[in-house]
Scaffold this motif. Structure first.
Motif, mmCIF file in Angstrom:
data_model
loop_
_atom_site.group_PDB
_atom_site.id
_atom_site.type_symbol
_atom_site.label_atom_id
_atom_site.label_comp_id
_atom_site.label_asym_id
_atom_site.label_seq_id
_atom_site.Cartn_x
_atom_site.Cartn_y
_atom_site.Cartn_z
ATOM 1 N N ARG A 50 5.254 0.167 -7.534
ATOM 2 C CA ARG A 50 6.230 0.399 -6.312
ATOM 3 C C ARG A 50 5.635 1.161 -4.915
ATOM 4 N NH1 ARG A 50 11.995 2.748 -6.542
ATOM 5 N NH2 ARG A 50 12.045 0.812 -4.685
ATOM 6 N N TYR A 51 3.618 1.915 -5.563
ATOM 7 C CA TYR A 51 3.259 2.308 -4.199
ATOM 8 C C TYR A 51 1.158 2.366 -4.222
ATOM 9 C CZ TYR A 51 7.613 5.456 -4.080
ATOM 10 O OH TYR A 51 8.790 6.079 -3.532
ATOM 11 N N PRO A 52 1.836 0.610 -4.485
ATOM 12 C CA PRO A 52 0.421 0.319 -5.130
ATOM 13 C C PRO A 52 -0.632 0.496 -3.533
ATOM 14 C CG PRO A 52 1.880 -1.509 -3.509
ATOM 15 C CD PRO A 52 2.680 -0.640 -3.459
ATOM 16 N N VAL A 53 -0.407 0.963 -2.660
ATOM 17 C CA VAL A 53 -1.899 1.300 -1.600
ATOM 18 C C VAL A 53 -2.531 3.101 -1.569
ATOM 19 C CG1 VAL A 53 -0.566 3.369 0.095
ATOM 20 C CG2 VAL A 53 -2.786 1.893 0.687
ATOM 21 N N PRO A 124 -5.766 10.668 0.647
ATOM 22 C CA PRO A 124 -5.118 10.835 1.787
ATOM 23 C C PRO A 124 -4.696 10.142 2.481
ATOM 24 C CG PRO A 124 -6.208 12.712 1.105
ATOM 25 C CD PRO A 124 -6.552 11.676 0.325
ATOM 26 N N PRO A 125 -4.928 9.256 2.965
ATOM 27 C CA PRO A 125 -5.171 7.963 3.982
ATOM 28 C C PRO A 125 -3.838 7.509 3.490
ATOM 29 C CG PRO A 125 -7.400 7.739 3.605
ATOM 30 C CD PRO A 125 -7.088 9.216 2.830
ATOM 31 N N ALA A 126 -4.347 7.123 2.203
ATOM 32 C CA ALA A 126 -2.556 6.223 1.676
ATOM 33 C C ALA A 126 -1.745 7.591 1.787
ATOM 34 C CB ALA A 126 -3.029 6.167 0.296
ATOM 35 N N LEU A 127 -1.234 8.560 1.473
ATOM 36 C CA LEU A 127 -0.212 9.177 1.329
ATOM 37 C C LEU A 127 -0.025 9.294 2.395
ATOM 38 C CD1 LEU A 127 -1.401 11.964 -0.907
ATOM 39 C CD2 LEU A 127 0.172 10.345 -1.513
ATOM 40 N N LEU A 128 -0.609 9.271 3.956
ATOM 41 C CA LEU A 128 -0.381 9.612 5.163
ATOM 42 C C LEU A 128 0.814 7.943 5.489
ATOM 43 C CD1 LEU A 128 -3.097 11.037 7.217
ATOM 44 C CD2 LEU A 128 -0.530 12.107 6.615
ATOM 45 N N CYS A 129 0.387 6.824 4.810
ATOM 46 C CA CYS A 129 0.818 5.773 5.101
ATOM 47 C C CYS A 129 2.182 5.234 4.573
ATOM 48 C CB CYS A 129 -0.061 4.577 4.653
ATOM 49 S SG CYS A 129 -1.409 3.696 5.921
ATOM 50 N N LEU A 130 2.132 6.429 3.075
ATOM 51 C CA LEU A 130 3.558 6.512 2.574
ATOM 52 C C LEU A 130 4.315 7.519 3.076
ATOM 53 C CD1 LEU A 130 2.502 6.230 -0.965
ATOM 54 C CD2 LEU A 130 3.503 4.019 0.205
ATOM 55 N N ASP A 131 4.001 7.815 4.192
ATOM 56 C CA ASP A 131 4.859 9.900 4.575
ATOM 57 C C ASP A 131 4.947 11.012 3.870
ATOM 58 O OD1 ASP A 131 5.621 10.484 6.788
ATOM 59 O OD2 ASP A 131 7.043 8.879 7.086
ATOM 60 N N ALA A 132 4.608 11.032 2.310
ATOM 61 C CA ALA A 132 3.955 11.937 1.337
ATOM 62 C C ALA A 132 4.537 13.156 2.393
ATOM 63 C CB ALA A 132 3.182 11.817 0.937
ATOM 64 N N GLU A 133 5.218 14.080 1.838
ATOM 65 C CA GLU A 133 5.048 15.905 1.580
ATOM 66 C C GLU A 133 4.159 16.087 0.331
ATOM 67 O OE1 GLU A 133 8.791 16.213 4.265
ATOM 68 O OE2 GLU A 133 9.121 16.544 2.331
ATOM 69 N N ARG A 180 3.997 -3.514 0.703
ATOM 70 C CA ARG A 180 2.459 -4.246 0.445
ATOM 71 C C ARG A 180 1.248 -3.064 0.957
ATOM 72 N NH1 ARG A 180 3.397 -7.552 -3.276
ATOM 73 N NH2 ARG A 180 1.224 -7.454 -2.987
ATOM 74 N N GLY A 181 1.078 -2.274 -0.563
ATOM 75 C CA GLY A 181 -0.492 -1.652 0.020
ATOM 76 C C GLY A 181 -2.157 -2.283 0.014
ATOM 77 N N ILE A 182 -2.714 -1.462 0.738
ATOM 78 C CA ILE A 182 -4.389 -1.521 0.346
ATOM 79 C C ILE A 182 -5.146 -0.801 1.288
ATOM 80 C CG2 ILE A 182 -6.590 -3.262 1.775
ATOM 81 C CD1 ILE A 182 -4.287 -4.994 0.219
ATOM 82 N N TYR A 183 -6.139 -0.527 -0.003
ATOM 83 C CA TYR A 183 -7.300 0.249 0.361
ATOM 84 C C TYR A 183 -8.468 0.110 0.686
ATOM 85 C CZ TYR A 183 -10.016 4.873 0.775
ATOM 86 O OH TYR A 183 -11.049 5.344 1.351
#
Ligand SMILES: Cc1cc2nc3c(=O)[nH]c(=O)nc-3n(C[C@H](O)[C@H](O)[C@H](O)COP(=O)(O)OP(=O)(O)OC[C@H]3O[C@@H](n4cnc5c(N)ncnc54)[C@H](O)[C@@H]3O)c2cc1C
Ligand code: SF4
Length: 287
Positions: A50-53, A124-133, A180-183
């Motif tokens: 669900r959150y592959p990035v 953190p860049p992945a979490l920013l893309c996911l709009d994490a809090e 879809r997520g890529i790092y």
């Protein structure tokens, strides 16, 4: 602490607070305890699906042994890094110290008053893309903030966290699931090193057209940063070489690497451009 960058009176071992470990679905969010290890995140089938990035980014942190010990909370709170800072006391003293610790000048940007040490965390860049809090706890209670408001882009006071506060949980909204997520990251040794440039890309598509997208970079500024304009540029379009290249150009503009790290700033910025283009194309070809 061995380099005398920190000389705390007390050190608290927080590893065994069971409530702060694990990945749970809570209402419209997925909640990750701050003490959840990076290995647990990397191998979570649920997050991979669900959150592959995030699982991709977690899998690139340091080495397997360090990921067994390292936590997501620690990765979010990681100190900024600089070739003039991550050195022994004797070395730093020989150079006259610097703004980040014990001095008043910057060897990287002489004449300035700001520290440019690079934030070099991978998740953190992945979490920013996911709009994490994130949730922050202190004796005064709990507060919750978007991760994008946590970082200051100043190498010294790099995060909005008081000394008496602890990051306790990370929240991933349901609306950020199934991108879809890529790092992609640049490092000297593929087996262990910190990023010298890193980029996370997430996209959602419908009938081949992008409906939502976000791009964030790390290790090229004192904070991980969302790339402004990338979502607008991508949304509604079909990805091709030219579009991926244009997003790469935007990401390279967001990156402001200086001589804080191994490899030249020019090369690191260029690799942000290249990796962003490749990541956008890879995210599109994954469907
Ligand atoms: C050789 C080596 C290579 C590494 N390579 C990478 C890499 O490639 N990518 C990368 O991202 N990191 C890398 N790291 C750094 C580190 O391993 C990871 O960032 C790890 O996730 C840190 O987690 P930790 O729990 O060990 O945090 P710690 O290192 O213990 O803590 C980091 C900082 O955050 C604070 N902190 C920790 N948890 C919390 C919390 N819950 N609330 C508030 N403050 C907190 C600590 O006080 C400290 O200031 C590397 C480290 C080493 C030694
Ligand atoms: S960027 Fe400048 S002030 Fe910051 S750690 Fe490096 S030399 Fe010191």
């Amino acid at each position: 602490m061995r380099q005398k960058l920190f000389e705390p009176q007390y050190v608290l071992d927080i590893r065994h607070i069971a409530e702060l470990k694990g990945i749970r679905q809570q209402g419209s969010c997925v909640e990750i305890g701050a003490l959840t290890s990076l290995t647990t995140i990397e191998h979570s089938i649920f997050l991979q699906k669900r959150y592959p990035v995030l699982t991709e980014a977690a899998a690139t942190v340091a080495s397997p042994l360090l990921r067994n010990m390292g936590t997501i909370g620690g990765n979010i709170c990681l100190d900024t890094r600089c070739l003039w800072y991550n050195q022994s006391l004797t070395w730093r003293k020989g150079c006259g110290f610097c703004i980040k610790k014990d001095g008043n000048l910057c060897h990287v940007a002489p004449g300035g008053t700001k520290c440019w040490a690079a934030f070099s965390g991978d998740t953190p860049p992945a979490l920013l893309c996911l709009d994490a809090e994130i949730e922050i706890a202190s004796a005064a209670g709990l507060r919750r903030m978007p991760l994008r408001d946590f970082y200051t882009n100043d190498g010294v006071a790099y995060r909005n966290l008081q000394p008496n506060e602890l990051v306790t949980r990370v929240f991933l909204p349901e609306s950020s699931a199934d991108y879809r997520g890529i790092y992609r990251k640049l490092r000297v040794r593929g087996s262990i090193d910190y990023p010298l440039a890193g980029v996370a890309v997430v996209i959602k598509r419908s009938n081949g057209h992008i409906t939502e997208a976000r791009v964030a970079v790390t290790a090229v500024n004192p904070a991980p940063r969302l790339v402004k304009g990338a979502s607008e540029l991508l949304e509604g379009k079909v990805i091709d070489e030219a579009l991926a290249e244009a997003v790469g150009d935007l990401a390279a503009k967001t990156a402001k690497p200086l001589t804080t790290s191994a490899l030249t700033p020019e090369y690191r910025r260029e690799m942000i451009r290249v990796f962003t283009k490749r990541a956008v194309l890879a995210a599109a070809s994954n469907n």
